[in-house]
Design a protein around this motif. Structure first.
Motif, PDB file in Angstrom:
ATOM      1  N   ALA A 158       0.826  -1.207   0.000  1.00 36.63           N
ATOM      2  CA  ALA A 158       0.000   0.000   0.000  1.00 36.63           C
ATOM      3  C   ALA A 158       0.863   1.262   0.000  1.00 36.63           C
ATOM      4  N   ALA A 159       2.013   1.215   0.669  1.00 34.41           N
ATOM      5  CA  ALA A 159       2.880   2.395   0.728  1.00 34.41           C
ATOM      6  C   ALA A 159       3.419   2.756  -0.646  1.00 34.41           C
ATOM      7  N   ASP A 160       3.658   1.741  -1.488  1.00 30.08           N
ATOM      8  CA  ASP A 160       4.179   1.991  -2.830  1.00 30.08           C
ATOM      9  C   ASP A 160       3.154   2.650  -3.747  1.00 30.08           C
ATOM     10  N   ALA A 161       1.885   2.565  -3.398  1.00 27.21           N
ATOM     11  CA  ALA A 161       0.818   3.007  -4.290  1.00 27.21           C
ATOM     12  C   ALA A 161       0.493   4.482  -4.180  1.00 27.21           C
ATOM     13  N   GLU A 162       1.073   5.172  -3.201  1.00 23.36           N
ATOM     14  CA  GLU A 162       0.665   6.552  -2.920  1.00 23.36           C
ATOM     15  C   GLU A 162       0.857   7.469  -4.122  1.00 23.36           C
ATOM     16  N   GLU A 163       2.015   7.408  -4.763  1.00 29.07           N
ATOM     17  CA  GLU A 163       2.287   8.310  -5.887  1.00 29.07           C
ATOM     18  C   GLU A 163       1.323   8.055  -7.043  1.00 29.07           C
ATOM     19  N   ALA A 164       1.115   6.795  -7.375  1.00 31.35           N
ATOM     20  CA  ALA A 164       0.205   6.474  -8.482  1.00 31.35           C
ATOM     21  C   ALA A 164      -1.210   6.948  -8.187  1.00 31.35           C
ATOM     22  N   LEU A 165      -1.706   6.671  -6.992  1.00 32.10           N
ATOM     23  CA  LEU A 165      -3.088   7.003  -6.660  1.00 32.10           C
ATOM     24  C   LEU A 165      -3.294   8.507  -6.497  1.00 32.10           C
ATOM     25  N   SER A 166      -2.213   9.249  -6.235  1.00 35.11           N
ATOM     26  CA  SER A 166      -2.340  10.710  -6.109  1.00 35.11           C
ATOM     27  C   SER A 166      -2.044  11.427  -7.423  1.00 35.11           C
ATOM     28  N   SER A 167      -1.841  10.675  -8.506  1.00 37.18           N
ATOM     29  CA  SER A 167      -1.474  11.283  -9.785  1.00 37.18           C
ATOM     30  C   SER A 167      -2.658  11.925 -10.498  1.00 37.18           C
ATOM     31  N   ASP A 168      -3.860  11.676 -10.012  1.00 41.65           N
ATOM     32  CA  ASP A 168      -5.079  12.211 -10.636  1.00 41.65           C
ATOM     33  C   ASP A 168      -5.200  11.766 -12.094  1.00 41.65           C
ATOM     34  N   ARG A 169      -4.787  10.539 -12.353  1.00 41.18           N
ATOM     35  CA  ARG A 169      -4.867   9.966 -13.687  1.00 41.18           C
ATOM     36  C   ARG A 169      -5.704   8.695 -13.639  1.00 41.18           C
ATOM     37  N   GLU A 170      -6.312   8.352 -14.770  1.00 37.72           N
ATOM     38  CA  GLU A 170      -7.001   7.069 -14.864  1.00 37.72           C
ATOM     39  C   GLU A 170      -5.950   5.966 -14.883  1.00 37.72           C
ATOM     40  N   LEU A 171      -6.166   4.928 -14.062  1.00 40.47           N
ATOM     41  CA  LEU A 171      -5.138   3.918 -13.850  1.00 40.47           C
ATOM     42  C   LEU A 171      -5.650   2.520 -14.168  1.00 40.47           C
ATOM     43  N   ILE A 172      -4.700   1.663 -14.533  1.00 39.57           N
ATOM     44  CA  ILE A 172      -4.980   0.243 -14.704  1.00 39.57           C
ATOM     45  C   ILE A 172      -3.901  -0.528 -13.958  1.00 39.57           C
ATOM     46  N   ALA A 173      -4.308  -1.592 -13.277  1.00 46.74           N
ATOM     47  CA  ALA A 173      -3.359  -2.467 -12.590  1.00 46.74           C
ATOM     48  C   ALA A 173      -3.194  -3.741 -13.407  1.00 46.74           C
TER      49      ALA A 173
END
Length: 377
Positions: A158-173
């Motif tokens: 979960a700690a690694d995900a902070e930057e991606a989730l705060s990027s305000d971009r549509e994401l795919i995992a």
């Protein structure tokens, strides 16, 4: 003074458009270019260019005036602009209906699933809860705009995900694939559906950037090579791609193929074809988008090795050229006319021959000399 009539308009002034011009000269094709600036890579070698913004419909219309066909150095032109140009009588190749799947990773994954093309497990995510439900570890990507490792995060907790989730971009995992190596299958396709395929290659990445390509992929099982080519042909046909399509694949540790990325234009993993194939990806891209017969795509030699020159400690690449040519026998050099910045692709070198180890050593030594002014030897 108006420009002479052009056969083809190219959007984007990077090294791909520069190398299209190299092929166009031999074919007598007149290219008109929309460049980001007056001194970018392709503008240096294409006389008929104008500076403009690929997101401006007015600039695109100015580029396309009197030109029947439009193609691209990159996939970032807004699809609504391409539809407007098509409505005004210009053939966009590839068209917006195809480019969508190179522009949007979410749409690409959904369409490939429909086609039964093997892909990594994936899901759209917008929250930590979504990611935790998908499971760690994962690769999180922006659905639009990422390239060369940008817009990509390797998430193990979960700690690694902070930057991606705060990027305000549509994401795919996507699942973190246990792969043996990365492969690339390139095809060129005409509007009629006529298609040619180059040998499947192995690509090697450094920090998310393609560093080296070996053609053909060493020790690739025949049935996997045939499967990779069949996947590329299937995608090109089903998505109605005109021009070059690059399908980047993982060869997994248990012997499967999974599609990683798509590119609908000449591609870094096809640069070896300039010196190592009967017809380069750039020439066949031009032939395809202008609906002319395609050239053979077979190899000229048993092995071709392409190594990218990344920006390093050598500032003057043109001055260094004599050093490289004197030090490395039988090497082909392609410089892009770019200023040197750390890690930036500023050129590539290709070595071909009967012996893979020798070709690889020559290509690597030449690239080292351009990057560091010395070699590891």
């Amino acid at each position: 003074m108006s420009s002479p009539s052009a056969d083809l308009a190219v959007v984007g002034g990077g090294q791909l458009a520069r190398m299209m011009q190299q092929a166009a000269v031999g074919l007598g094709i007149h290219i008109r270019l929309l460049a980001e600036g007056p001194d970018v890579s392709a503008a240096q070698v294409i006389p008929d260019h104008r500076v403009g913004d690929h997101t401006s419909l007015d600039d695109l219309r100015d580029l396309a005036a009197g030109v029947p066909v439009i193609t691209f150095d990159h996939e970032h032109v807004p699809p609504e602009h391409l539809r407007a140009l098509e409505a005004e009588g210009h053939a966009c190749r590839p068209g917006p209906h195809a480019l969508l799947f190179a522009q949007d990773k979410g749409a690409m994954r959904a369409r490939l699933d429909e086609l039964g093309v093997p892909c990594p497990r994936h899901a759209s995510v917008s929250s930590l809860a979504d990611l935790e439900a998908f499971g760690f570890p994962a690769v999180v990507k922006t659905t639009r705009g990422g390239y060369d490792g940008k817009g990509v995060w390797f998430v193990h907790s979960a700690a690694d995900a902070e930057e991606a989730l705060s990027s305000d971009r549509e994401l795919i995992a996507e699942e973190l694939v246990d792969f043996r190596r990365e492969l690339s299958a390139l095809v060129a396709r005409r509007p009629s559906g006529d298609t040619v395929a180059w040998p499947v290659v192995e690509s090697r990445q450094v920090d998310g950037v393609c560093k080296e390509v070996v053609a053909p992929a060493p020790d690739l099982d025949d049935h996997l090579a045939q499967e990779a080519e069949a996947i590329a042909r299937t995608i090109a046909s089903a998505l109605d791609v005109t021009g070059v399509l690059a399908v980047e694949l993982f060869e997994t540790s248990d012997g499967r193929l999974l599609v990683n990325e798509l590119a609908m234009r000449p591609h870094n993993t096809g640069h070896w074809t300039i010196d190592g194939a009967a017809t380069s990806q750039f020439e066949n891209h031009l032939r395809a988008v202008l609906d002319r017969p395609l050239g053979p795509a077979g190899p000229r030699a048993p092995w071709s090795v392409m190594v990218n020159i990344l920006g390093g400690s050598v500032d003057d690449l043109e001055a260094q050229l004599s050093v490289v040519l004197d030090a490395v026998a039988d090497i082909r050099v392609h410089l892009y006319g770019k200023s040197v910045k750390a890690g930036r692709k500023v050129g590539h070198v290709t070595a071909v021959g009967d012996d893979l180890d020798d070709a690889q050593a020559r290509a690597r030594r030449a690239a080292d000399l351009f990057e560091k002014g010395t070699t590891h030897e």
